[in-house]
Design an enzyme around this catalytic site. Structure first.
Site, mmCIF file in Angstrom:
data_model
loop_
_atom_site.group_PDB
_atom_site.id
_atom_site.type_symbol
_atom_site.label_atom_id
_atom_site.label_comp_id
_atom_site.label_asym_id
_atom_site.label_seq_id
_atom_site.Cartn_x
_atom_site.Cartn_y
_atom_site.Cartn_z
ATOM 1 N N LYS A 10 26.262 43.804 51.749
ATOM 2 C CA LYS A 10 27.265 44.390 52.644
ATOM 3 C C LYS A 10 26.654 45.564 53.422
ATOM 4 O O LYS A 10 25.559 46.026 53.100
ATOM 5 C CB LYS A 10 28.473 44.807 51.802
ATOM 6 C CG LYS A 10 29.163 43.605 51.113
ATOM 7 C CD LYS A 10 30.348 44.030 50.251
ATOM 8 C CE LYS A 10 31.004 42.823 49.590
ATOM 9 N NZ LYS A 10 32.164 43.217 48.743
ATOM 10 N N TYR A 50 37.192 36.483 54.085
ATOM 11 C CA TYR A 50 38.040 37.102 53.059
ATOM 12 C C TYR A 50 39.508 36.679 53.169
ATOM 13 O O TYR A 50 40.391 37.399 52.702
ATOM 14 C CB TYR A 50 37.919 38.625 53.136
ATOM 15 C CG TYR A 50 36.633 39.148 52.514
ATOM 16 C CD1 TYR A 50 36.362 38.950 51.156
ATOM 17 C CD2 TYR A 50 35.699 39.834 53.282
ATOM 18 C CE1 TYR A 50 35.189 39.427 50.583
ATOM 19 C CE2 TYR A 50 34.515 40.317 52.705
ATOM 20 C CZ TYR A 50 34.274 40.106 51.354
ATOM 21 O OH TYR A 50 33.109 40.580 50.786
ATOM 22 N N PHE A 58 44.278 46.320 50.518
ATOM 23 C CA PHE A 58 42.937 46.780 50.888
ATOM 24 C C PHE A 58 42.312 45.961 52.014
ATOM 25 O O PHE A 58 41.211 46.270 52.464
ATOM 26 C CB PHE A 58 42.015 46.782 49.662
ATOM 27 C CG PHE A 58 41.817 45.432 48.999
ATOM 28 C CD1 PHE A 58 40.948 44.484 49.536
ATOM 29 C CD2 PHE A 58 42.516 45.100 47.843
ATOM 30 C CE1 PHE A 58 40.761 43.248 48.924
ATOM 31 C CE2 PHE A 58 42.338 43.861 47.225
ATOM 32 C CZ PHE A 58 41.468 42.936 47.774
ATOM 33 N N ARG A 86 26.561 35.666 40.066
ATOM 34 C CA ARG A 86 27.722 36.521 39.772
ATOM 35 C C ARG A 86 27.409 37.472 38.607
ATOM 36 O O ARG A 86 27.832 38.627 38.606
ATOM 37 C CB ARG A 86 28.965 35.678 39.434
ATOM 38 C CG ARG A 86 29.561 34.928 40.620
ATOM 39 C CD ARG A 86 30.347 35.813 41.583
ATOM 40 N NE ARG A 86 31.608 36.293 41.039
ATOM 41 C CZ ARG A 86 32.570 36.857 41.778
ATOM 42 N NH1 ARG A 86 32.422 37.008 43.102
ATOM 43 N NH2 ARG A 86 33.669 37.282 41.230
ATOM 44 N N THR A 92 33.584 43.465 40.024
ATOM 45 C CA THR A 92 33.985 43.921 41.368
ATOM 46 C C THR A 92 33.983 45.441 41.480
ATOM 47 O O THR A 92 33.540 45.995 42.487
ATOM 48 C CB THR A 92 35.397 43.366 41.683
ATOM 49 O OG1 THR A 92 35.375 41.944 41.501
ATOM 50 C CG2 THR A 92 35.807 43.691 43.104
ATOM 51 N N ARG A 103 25.828 45.876 41.146
ATOM 52 C CA ARG A 103 26.932 46.815 41.397
ATOM 53 C C ARG A 103 26.931 47.947 40.374
ATOM 54 O O ARG A 103 27.221 49.104 40.701
ATOM 55 C CB ARG A 103 28.267 46.070 41.381
ATOM 56 C CG ARG A 103 28.486 45.202 42.630
ATOM 57 C CD ARG A 103 29.680 44.282 42.437
ATOM 58 N NE ARG A 103 30.078 43.577 43.658
ATOM 59 C CZ ARG A 103 30.929 42.557 43.681
ATOM 60 N NH1 ARG A 103 31.473 42.122 42.543
ATOM 61 N NH2 ARG A 103 31.254 41.967 44.815
ATOM 62 N N ASN A 113 31.105 48.142 47.367
ATOM 63 C CA ASN A 113 30.463 47.533 46.189
ATOM 64 C C ASN A 113 29.240 46.680 46.511
ATOM 65 O O ASN A 113 28.927 45.732 45.794
ATOM 66 C CB ASN A 113 31.497 46.799 45.320
ATOM 67 C CG ASN A 113 32.101 45.604 46.005
ATOM 68 O OD1 ASN A 113 31.834 45.356 47.182
ATOM 69 N ND2 ASN A 113 32.895 44.842 45.273
ATOM 70 N N HIS A 116 28.237 40.733 48.045
ATOM 71 C CA HIS A 116 29.167 39.630 47.814
ATOM 72 C C HIS A 116 28.395 38.447 47.246
ATOM 73 O O HIS A 116 27.260 38.211 47.645
ATOM 74 C CB HIS A 116 29.814 39.196 49.141
ATOM 75 C CG HIS A 116 30.510 37.864 49.028
ATOM 76 N ND1 HIS A 116 31.802 37.745 48.591
ATOM 77 C CD2 HIS A 116 30.063 36.598 49.244
ATOM 78 C CE1 HIS A 116 32.136 36.453 48.563
ATOM 79 N NE2 HIS A 116 31.102 35.739 48.950
ATOM 80 N N GLU A 127 31.638 29.120 52.229
ATOM 81 C CA GLU A 127 31.020 30.344 52.756
ATOM 82 C C GLU A 127 29.664 30.049 53.414
ATOM 83 O O GLU A 127 29.352 30.615 54.465
ATOM 84 C CB GLU A 127 30.881 31.366 51.619
ATOM 85 C CG GLU A 127 32.253 31.836 51.140
ATOM 86 C CD GLU A 127 32.229 32.627 49.830
ATOM 87 O OE1 GLU A 127 31.136 32.758 49.227
ATOM 88 O OE2 GLU A 127 33.295 33.103 49.412
HETATM 89 P P1 IDP Z 1 34.515 39.943 44.276
HETATM 90 O O1 IDP Z 1 33.761 40.427 45.494
HETATM 91 O O2 IDP Z 1 33.937 40.490 43.010
HETATM 92 O O3 IDP Z 1 34.674 38.435 44.245
HETATM 93 P P2 IDP Z 1 37.333 40.095 45.042
HETATM 94 O O4 IDP Z 1 38.454 40.451 44.118
HETATM 95 O O5 IDP Z 1 37.232 38.689 45.513
HETATM 96 O O6 IDP Z 1 35.973 40.580 44.342
HETATM 97 O O7 IDP Z 1 37.454 41.053 46.304
HETATM 98 C C1 IDP Z 1 36.661 40.843 47.445
HETATM 99 C C2 IDP Z 1 36.164 42.175 47.942
HETATM 100 O O8 IDP Z 1 37.275 42.948 48.396
HETATM 101 C C3 IDP Z 1 35.490 43.053 46.897
HETATM 102 O O9 IDP Z 1 34.133 42.726 46.676
HETATM 103 C C4 IDP Z 1 35.648 44.424 47.506
HETATM 104 O O10 IDP Z 1 34.704 44.633 48.570
HETATM 105 C C5 IDP Z 1 37.038 44.321 48.141
HETATM 106 N N1 IDP Z 1 38.084 44.813 47.249
HETATM 107 C C6 IDP Z 1 38.666 44.170 46.218
HETATM 108 N N2 IDP Z 1 39.583 44.944 45.597
HETATM 109 C C7 IDP Z 1 39.579 46.117 46.269
HETATM 110 C C8 IDP Z 1 40.311 47.340 46.120
HETATM 111 O O11 IDP Z 1 41.156 47.497 45.239
HETATM 112 N N3 IDP Z 1 40.024 48.339 47.008
HETATM 113 C C9 IDP Z 1 39.095 48.198 48.005
HETATM 114 N N4 IDP Z 1 38.396 47.069 48.174
HETATM 115 C C10 IDP Z 1 38.623 46.039 47.324
HETATM 116 MG MG MG Z 2 35.889 37.128 45.308
#
Ligand code: IDP
Ligand code: MG
Length: 150
Positions: A10, A50, A58, A86, A92, A103, A113, A116, A127
């Site tokens: 990212k 997304y 968010f 993963r 996350t 991370r 974070n 992805h 994707e």
């Molecule tokens: P992942 O990337 O581990 O699969 P997901 O729940 O699919 O996690 O969320 C996608 C992305 O959205 C996360 O990697 C993060 O960048 C963002 N995200 C998820 N939850 C939050 C939050 O509570 N606050 C801000 N950003 C979030």
């Molecule tokens: Mg995800």
């Protein structure tokens, strides 16, 4: 099973000059990089990528983050690559991610974070198709594969 996963460093990873270190983790594990592209993601692509989070509070901030500066899109291949990557990426929320994960080692906030990675074969296929043309993905044998796999 040999799989391909979509992985994206990212904008925070690019801005923090972490690309080389993070790429090394995948190479050192024995995974194979089959496509890489530094790209400025536009709003439309960010929203499509997304899409499952469109209704989350968010989401606007996430789209702003992902489009804020270039990201490094990649396709990475290997045995059970989707689950393996993963695990390398970690949870996350970087504060909950184990130390030793990307991370866990480099992040402090879910909203920054670092990286992805696809969460399932269906996501990986979707994707990869969103970010790469088929002719951008290299099909090649790594010469030391017999040292990585029995
Ligand atoms: P992942 O990337 O581990 O699969 P997901 O729940 O699919 O996690 O969320 C996608 C992305 O959205 C996360 O990697 C993060 O960048 C963002 N995200 C998820 N939850 C939050 C939050 O509570 N606050 C801000 N950003 C979030
Ligand atoms: Mg995800």
């Amino acid at each position: 099973m040999i799989q391909k996963s979509f992985v994206m460093m990212k904008p925070d990873a690019v801005q923090r000059r972490l690309m080389g270190k993070i790429l090394s983790r995948f190479e050192e594990k024995g995974l194979q990089i089959v496509a890489v592209k530094l790209m400025q993601i536009d709003e439309e692509l960010a929203k499509t990528h997304y899409g499952e989070h469109a209704e989350k509070p968010f989401f606007p901030g996430l789209v702003e983050y992902i489009t804020s500066s270039p990201a490094l899109a990649m396709v990475i291949e290997g045995e059970e690559a989707i689950t393996t990557i993963r695990k390398l990426v970690g949870a996350t929320n970087p504060l909950e991610a184990d130390l030793g994960t990307i991370r866990g080692d480099y992040g402090m906030d879910t909203g920054r974070n670092i990286i992805h990675a696809s969460d399932s074969p269906a996501s990986a296929e979707r994707e990869i198709g969103l970010f790469f043309d088929e002719d951008e993905i290299c099909d090649y044998q790594i010469v030391d594969n017999n040292l990585i796999y029995e």
